[in-house]
Scaffold this motif. Structure first.
Motif, PDB file in Angstrom:
ATOM      1  N   SER A  86       0.816  -1.220   0.000  1.00  0.00           N
ATOM      2  CA  SER A  86       0.000   0.000   0.000  1.00  0.00           C
ATOM      3  C   SER A  86       0.844   1.262   0.000  1.00  0.00           C
ATOM      4  O   SER A  86       0.551   2.214  -0.733  1.00  0.00           O
ATOM      5  N   ASN A  88       3.864   1.625  -1.054  1.00  0.00           N
ATOM      6  CA  ASN A  88       4.556   1.775  -2.341  1.00  0.00           C
ATOM      7  C   ASN A  88       3.693   2.529  -3.338  1.00  0.00           C
ATOM      8  O   ASN A  88       4.183   3.343  -4.111  1.00  0.00           O
ATOM      9  N   GLN A  89       2.387   2.233  -3.311  1.00  0.00           N
ATOM     10  CA  GLN A  89       1.483   2.952  -4.213  1.00  0.00           C
ATOM     11  C   GLN A  89       1.451   4.437  -3.869  1.00  0.00           C
ATOM     12  O   GLN A  89       1.407   5.286  -4.752  1.00  0.00           O
ATOM     13  N   LEU A  90       1.495   4.736  -2.555  1.00  0.00           N
ATOM     14  CA  LEU A  90       1.533   6.142  -2.141  1.00  0.00           C
ATOM     15  C   LEU A  90       2.799   6.824  -2.660  1.00  0.00           C
ATOM     16  O   LEU A  90       2.736   7.929  -3.202  1.00  0.00           O
ATOM     17  N   TYR A  91       3.948   6.130  -2.495  1.00  0.00           N
ATOM     18  CA  TYR A  91       5.208   6.719  -2.965  1.00  0.00           C
ATOM     19  C   TYR A  91       5.132   7.001  -4.465  1.00  0.00           C
ATOM     20  O   TYR A  91       5.589   8.043  -4.935  1.00  0.00           O
ATOM     21  N   ALA A  92       4.563   6.046  -5.194  1.00  0.00           N
ATOM     22  CA  ALA A  92       4.482   6.201  -6.644  1.00  0.00           C
ATOM     23  C   ALA A  92       3.648   7.432  -7.013  1.00  0.00           C
ATOM     24  O   ALA A  92       3.985   8.172  -7.934  1.00  0.00           O
ATOM     25  N   GLN A  93       2.576   7.653  -6.225  1.00  0.00           N
ATOM     26  CA  GLN A  93       1.726   8.824  -6.500  1.00  0.00           C
ATOM     27  C   GLN A  93       2.438  10.127  -6.149  1.00  0.00           C
ATOM     28  O   GLN A  93       2.184  11.164  -6.743  1.00  0.00           O
ATOM     29  N   MET A  94       3.321  10.063  -5.144  1.00  0.00           N
ATOM     30  CA  MET A  94       3.898  11.303  -4.635  1.00  0.00           C
ATOM     31  C   MET A  94       4.909  11.906  -5.589  1.00  0.00           C
ATOM     32  O   MET A  94       5.185  13.099  -5.512  1.00  0.00           O
ATOM     33  N   GLY A  95       5.481  11.103  -6.471  1.00  0.00           N
ATOM     34  CA  GLY A  95       6.406  11.671  -7.435  1.00  0.00           C
ATOM     35  C   GLY A  95       7.641  10.830  -7.623  1.00  0.00           C
ATOM     36  O   GLY A  95       7.927   9.945  -6.816  1.00  0.00           O
ATOM     37  N   TYR A  98      10.540   9.905  -5.031  1.00  0.00           N
ATOM     38  CA  TYR A  98      10.312   8.942  -3.948  1.00  0.00           C
ATOM     39  C   TYR A  98      10.408   7.499  -4.428  1.00  0.00           C
ATOM     40  O   TYR A  98      10.205   6.575  -3.648  1.00  0.00           O
TER      41      TYR A  98
END
Lengths: 329, 345
Positions: A86, A88-95, A98
């Protein structure tokens, strides 16, 4: 936001209908047979099992397959395999900057492997200590055998948390054992806050579950078999290997499963005696539920644990198909 | 004989029924472990006839999950600042009717409209304090001034950490020069790596919460990350101990009293909160748990014992280098994941 309100209303209706159905079935059955059959006495037990075992398991299955909003998802199991799934998906969204943080998390798998290993060690030690103990207690020639049984039972009257906390006063750096060592002029040793202390706590708490099934199967044994073996010229060692040991296998199997199961799901002992330096699978599930409030991933972990226990039980069952060791397996 | 026994038992049970009815006039309090004086609770029951059902929690996170799941079980809860902010955002707590809390007049006016409760409607400050290092002067060289001692291999197997996500990661972030409320995963990752290194180096003896103070008194470790009240409690029992808020800064916090929206006994809850703000009661609590009091009248009563004590009454200079925790909302997921990585490393 409230987790307990996540259940759709129909779940409660279904539960109510199930209860109503059971009551109606019972009434119909009583009417048809013009009286109460003996088997009906099992109805309260069945009801209890359904309410407090079957329903909770279904709830765990439900939570493990849904997300926080109650929609179907397999993410909880992906989160088991990759504990960072989960985030990792946040990191991917953040830019893109990250992206370096994205990597598979091995928390769950690592803790599971560690728990299985500790449970295995605990079971082996309990067997090594418990079998001789049970053997002596069951020996008719040893007068204090029955006293030993009582001594084994008495500590079990106390709460296991209390017994575990009591170990702390013994093992601490300034505790009783180290105090004694220092009084004798020896160097103290670090006895607490490590894997050894956790293992000690587990063995201490679960040993009676190994001793008693073996003790029962040994006392059940027909002593004439031993006399026959000796009459036929077998020495003590041979009698043990050819007669006593095979006859106590059901007790051993039962003991193994009764120690292994609670060992894998141990919690609290690592926190108290291990100082929270390591986590076992039980602590992990507790953390998911109570600290993070993530019932969905917590349920997925519980479900996986249950499946593993079922598999190990069915393997053990092969070794004792008749269920002679008390039928626990 | 046996019949008489059974009769007596039945009679007893019947007599107990009205007692169970009386117990309805109760207030269900959800408080931290070791965080209130039993004497004040007895006095409250004696004066008001309201029974106090005390339940305890160990960390804010545990408390929050429990209140979300059964909000009607509690009438008064004692969350910290950032959790009050979270509970207001989640609509879990109700505004307090201050007409029923006249003793509010004794609370330090600077704490009445804090950032975590900007309108000041939802919470009444109970205690405040700092996070710092409690150390044993006989086991540590020289006075401690920096968080760096917690990561020094010289103190291998000699450090107790707090088993609490925000506190552990927060002071490490502060040591690295970041904000304790960071939402930058890279900064957080740096703190995580440092904490994992600290653990791998064998510096951490244990992660625990309420056990630490008594173990420090017994000399089980040289250094511990603690809350100020626990520090004062321990120093009082063992003069070898000292408490410091490191130069890099630390966390300053306020624990408030709040009333959940679904509380069943709101009136009793307000009576309870009011009682806890009465100067003599605030004094009793403060002298029992050793945290800093927001109650100006209670501080007057305690006099120099309190005012001259740097642990309980830190100087403005110490307060200025401290930071409040803020609610980090959904970012807590990342904190949780990193915390598990540390705990299972």
């Amino acid at each position: 936001m409230s987790q307990s309100l996540n259940l759709p209303g129909w779940v409660f209706w279904l539960l109510g209908l199930m209860l109503l159905g059971m009551v109606l079935l019972a009434l119909v059955a009583v009417r048809r047979t013009n009286g109460i059959k003996r088997s009906y006495f099992s109805a309260p037990y069945t009801l209890w099992m359904v309410l407090f075992t079957v329903v909770p398991v279904l709830l765990i299955a439900y939570y493990s397959l849904t997300d926080a909003n109650g929609a179907f998802t397999l993410d909880n199991f992906k989160n088991f395999w990759d504990s960072n799934y989960s985030v990792n998906q946040l990191y991917a969204q953040m830019g893109p900057e990250y992206a370096v943080l994205i990597q598979r998390g091995t928390v769950n798998i690592g803790i599971l492997a560690y728990s299985l290993w500790m449970a295995l060690l605990c079971t082996v030690i309990c067997l090594a200590l418990g079998y001789p103990a049970a053997y002596f207690m069951a020996d008719r020639e040893i007068k204090i055998g029955s006293t030993l049984v009582v001594l084994f039972i008495i500590p079990m009257w106390m709460n296991f948390l209390l017994r575990t906390v009591a170990w702390m006063t013994l093992l601490e750096d300034q505790g009783l054992i180290n105090g004694l060592l220092k009084a004798l002029g020896l160097h103290g040793a670090q006895l607490m806050y490590n894997d050894g202390a956790v293992l000690l706590g587990m063995v201490y708490n679960f040993l009676p579950f190994m001793v008693f099934p073996i003790y029962t199967s040994l006392t059940k044994m027909d002593s004439r078999l031993l006399e026959a073996a000796q009459d036929l010229g077998a020495d003590h060692l041979r009698t043990f290997w050819r007669v006593t040991a095979p006859l106590s296998v059901p007790g051993v199997i039962s003991g193994i499963s009764m120690v292994f199961m609670p060992s894998v799901t141990t919690f609290f002992i690592p926190r108290i005696l291990g100082g929270g330096n390591t986590m076992m699978f039980g602590d992990l599930i507790e953390n998911r539920f109570l600290t993070e409030g993530n019932w969905n991933v917590g349920s997925a972990l519980s479900l996986i644990m249950m499946i593993l226990i079922l598999i190990s039980l069915s393997v053990l069952r092969k070794a004792d198909p008749e269920g002679e060791g008390g039928g626990i397996v | 004989m046996r019949k008489n026994l059974i009769r007596t038992l039945v009679l007893l049970m019947v007599l107990c029924l009205p007692l169970a009815g009386l117990a309805e006039n109760a207030v269900n309090v959800y408080n931290w472990e070791d965080y209130i004086s039993q004497e004040t609770l007895d006095m409250f029951t004696a004066e008001t006839g309201i029974t106090v059902n005390m339940m305890n929690f160990t960390t804010n996170e545990d408390m929050l999950v429990k209140v979300r799941n059964s909000p009607s079980s509690f009438d008064v809860v004692f969350p910290s600042d950032y959790c009050i902010e979270r509970m207001i955002a989640e609509d879990l707590i109700a505004p307090i009717d201050f007409a029923n809390v006249p003793n509010m007049q004794y609370i330090d006016p600077n704490l009445l409209k804090p950032t975590y409760d900007p309108t000041g409607e939802y919470s009444v400050p109970y205690m405040w304090g700092t996070v710092g290092i409690l150390y044993n002067k006989t086991m540590v060289d020289g006075p401690v001034t920096s968080w760096s001692v917690l990561f020094d291999t010289k103190y291998k197997n000699n450090v107790f950490m707090i088993d609490s996500i925000r506190d552990c990661l927060g002071v490490t972030l502060m040591y690295l020069g970041y904000s304790m409320n960071t939402r930058d995963p890279l900064e957080l990752n740096a703190a995580k790596q440092l904490l994992i290194q600290q653990k791998k180096d064998g510096i951490v003896k244990a992660y625990q919460v309420d056990e630490t103070k008594d173990k420090m008194v017994a000399g089980e470790a040289a250094l511990a990350l603690v809350w100020s009240g626990d520090a004062q409690y321990a120093i009082d029992l063992n003069p070898d101990l000292a408490y410091v808020v490191p130069d890099e800064g630390s966390n300053i916090w306020v624990d408030g009293m709040v009333i959940p929206k679904a509380a069943k006994n709101k009136e009793n809850a307000e009576k309870f909160i009011d009682f806890m703000c009465r100067p003599d009661i605030a004094q009793l609590n403060c002298e029992e748990i050793w945290y800093s009091s927001p109650n100006t009248a209670a501080i007057q009563l305690m006099g120099e014992d309190y005012i001259g004590n740097l642990t309980m009454n830190p100087s403005q200079e110490i307060i200025d280098r401290c930071e409040f925790f803020m609610d980090i909302q959904d970012f807590i997921q990342i904190y949780n994941a990193m915390w598990l990585d540390i705990k299972s490393a």
